[in-house]
Design a protein around this motif. Structure first.
Motif, PDB file in Angstrom:
ATOM      1  N   THR A  41      77.543 -32.016 -30.830  1.00  8.54           N
ATOM      2  CA  THR A  41      76.199 -32.543 -30.579  1.00  8.54           C
ATOM      3  C   THR A  41      76.270 -34.022 -30.236  1.00  8.54           C
ATOM      4  OG1 THR A  41      75.324 -30.962 -32.183  1.00  8.54           O
ATOM      5  CG2 THR A  41      73.890 -32.783 -31.549  1.00  8.54           C
ATOM      6  N   ALA A  42      75.478 -34.436 -29.279  1.00  5.50           N
ATOM      7  CA  ALA A  42      75.453 -35.844 -28.897  1.00  5.50           C
ATOM      8  C   ALA A  42      74.950 -36.696 -30.059  1.00  5.50           C
ATOM      9  CB  ALA A  42      74.553 -36.039 -27.680  1.00  5.50           C
ATOM     10  N   TYR A 105      74.840 -33.424 -39.665  1.00  2.67           N
ATOM     11  CA  TYR A 105      74.564 -34.792 -40.083  1.00  2.67           C
ATOM     12  C   TYR A 105      75.436 -35.842 -39.405  1.00  2.67           C
ATOM     13  CZ  TYR A 105      71.892 -32.681 -43.924  1.00  2.67           C
ATOM     14  OH  TYR A 105      70.989 -31.976 -44.660  1.00  2.67           O
ATOM     15  N   LEU A 106      76.626 -35.454 -38.948  1.00  2.40           N
ATOM     16  CA  LEU A 106      77.541 -36.432 -38.350  1.00  2.40           C
ATOM     17  C   LEU A 106      76.940 -37.173 -37.155  1.00  2.40           C
ATOM     18  CD1 LEU A 106      80.928 -34.581 -38.789  1.00  2.40           C
ATOM     19  CD2 LEU A 106      80.449 -36.907 -39.572  1.00  2.40           C
ATOM     20  N   PRO A 107      76.162 -36.515 -36.284  1.00  2.81           N
ATOM     21  CA  PRO A 107      75.581 -37.267 -35.159  1.00  2.81           C
ATOM     22  C   PRO A 107      74.624 -38.374 -35.593  1.00  2.81           C
ATOM     23  CG  PRO A 107      75.504 -34.901 -34.744  1.00  2.81           C
ATOM     24  CD  PRO A 107      75.876 -35.078 -36.180  1.00  2.81           C
ATOM     25  N   GLU A 108      74.180 -38.337 -36.853  1.00  2.00           N
ATOM     26  CA  GLU A 108      73.238 -39.339 -37.356  1.00  2.00           C
ATOM     27  C   GLU A 108      73.877 -40.254 -38.401  1.00  2.00           C
ATOM     28  OE1 GLU A 108      70.115 -36.940 -38.921  1.00  2.00           O
ATOM     29  OE2 GLU A 108      69.509 -36.158 -36.969  1.00  2.00           O
ATOM     30  N   SER A 109      75.208 -40.267 -38.443  1.00  2.00           N
ATOM     31  CA  SER A 109      75.901 -40.987 -39.510  1.00  2.00           C
ATOM     32  C   SER A 109      76.521 -42.295 -39.038  1.00  2.00           C
ATOM     33  CB  SER A 109      76.995 -40.102 -40.121  1.00  2.00           C
ATOM     34  OG  SER A 109      76.422 -38.966 -40.733  1.00  2.00           O
ATOM     35  N   LEU A 125      85.663 -38.416 -36.020  1.00  2.00           N
ATOM     36  CA  LEU A 125      85.944 -39.074 -34.746  1.00  2.00           C
ATOM     37  C   LEU A 125      85.238 -38.418 -33.569  1.00  2.00           C
ATOM     38  CD1 LEU A 125      89.749 -39.843 -35.186  1.00  2.00           C
ATOM     39  CD2 LEU A 125      87.841 -41.455 -35.325  1.00  2.00           C
ATOM     40  N   VAL A 126      85.182 -37.089 -33.535  1.00  2.00           N
ATOM     41  CA  VAL A 126      84.559 -36.447 -32.365  1.00  2.00           C
ATOM     42  C   VAL A 126      83.062 -36.746 -32.300  1.00  2.00           C
ATOM     43  CG1 VAL A 126      86.286 -34.609 -32.210  1.00  2.00           C
ATOM     44  CG2 VAL A 126      84.193 -34.210 -33.509  1.00  2.00           C
ATOM     45  N   GLY A 188      87.446 -40.179 -30.333  1.00  7.29           N
ATOM     46  CA  GLY A 188      86.789 -38.876 -30.366  1.00  7.29           C
ATOM     47  C   GLY A 188      86.686 -38.254 -28.993  1.00  7.29           C
ATOM     48  N   GLN A 189      86.374 -39.060 -27.992  1.00  7.35           N
ATOM     49  CA  GLN A 189      86.296 -38.549 -26.623  1.00  7.35           C
ATOM     50  C   GLN A 189      87.660 -38.079 -26.129  1.00  7.35           C
ATOM     51  OE1 GLN A 189      84.526 -41.850 -24.540  1.00  7.35           O
ATOM     52  NE2 GLN A 189      82.478 -41.439 -25.372  1.00  7.35           N
TER      53      GLN A 189
END
Length: 202
Positions: A41-42, A105-109, A125-126, A188-189
């Motif tokens: 997720t972005a 939750y990671l996309p908002e962390s 990282l991703v 991550g990329q």
């Protein structure tokens, strides 16, 4: 693979679920395949969460909850602490449970505090989340933690340093310096661009 017999051709090959920056190795038989995670997720424009997972054996569940809660209670961050056997509860901005879907939750962390396991490192990282790692004495985890520090994508704490004061100090150091997030995003990329399982089966 077009035939199961082709599996024998893979016996001499080595596949590393990481990237060269994190695990520098010069070997013609080595292929870096990055992460196996798909459908990442972005990142959100609002990052207000701190995730915590320490696995088993490095920091006790009791100490994890106590020190992290003291470090972040009544701050602007929503803190999610996961660990096997923990009782589900919420007090102020601290959320505790045996399990959280960290992918949600990671996309908002802004930070992922963890034990340095390969999956936790890659997951953070991703999603471009900087890492605060307390690896203890486990060699693989210590290696991962040192690689993250060298890459500028996070910092490391020793077991003795896993106190509320040090957690808060180093966490704010990471959160307030955008270079950590930029480096986490960059690595991550790279991890997601290396092909994952398709490298192994091609």
């Amino acid at each position: 693979l077009t035939s199961c017999l082709e599996l024998f051709d893979l016996a001499e090959k080595k596949f590393i679920p990481s990237c060269k920056e994190l695990e520098p190795m010069e070997d013609p038989k080595v292929s870096f395949c990055g992460t196996f995670k798909s459908n990442v997720t972005a990142a959100s424009t609002v990052r207000d969460k701190v995730l915590v997972y320490m696995g088993n054996g490095t920091i006790s569940q009791r100490k994890m909850v106590k020190e992290v809660s003291r470090a972040f209670e009544n701050t602007e961050y929503q803190v999610y602490i996961a660990g096997q056997g923990l009782k589900e509860q919420i007090f102020n901005n601290i959320h505790i449970a045996p399990f959280f879907n960290f992918d949600a939750y990671l996309p908002e962390s802004v930070l992922f505090i963890n034990h340095g396991g390969q999956n936790s490192i890659a997951d953070g990282l991703v999603y471009g989340v900087p890492l605060l790692v307390c690896a203890g004495k486990v060699f693989e985890r210590k290696y991962n933690a040192q690689s993250i520090v060298k890459a500028g994508a996070g910092e490391e704490l020793t077991v003795a340093e896993f106190t509320s004061e040090e957690i808060r100090r180093v966490a704010l150091q990471i959160i307030n310096n955008p270079d950590y997030q930029r480096n986490a995003c960059r690595i991550g990329q790279e991890l997601t661009s290396l092909g994952g399982g398709s490298v192994i089966t091609s």
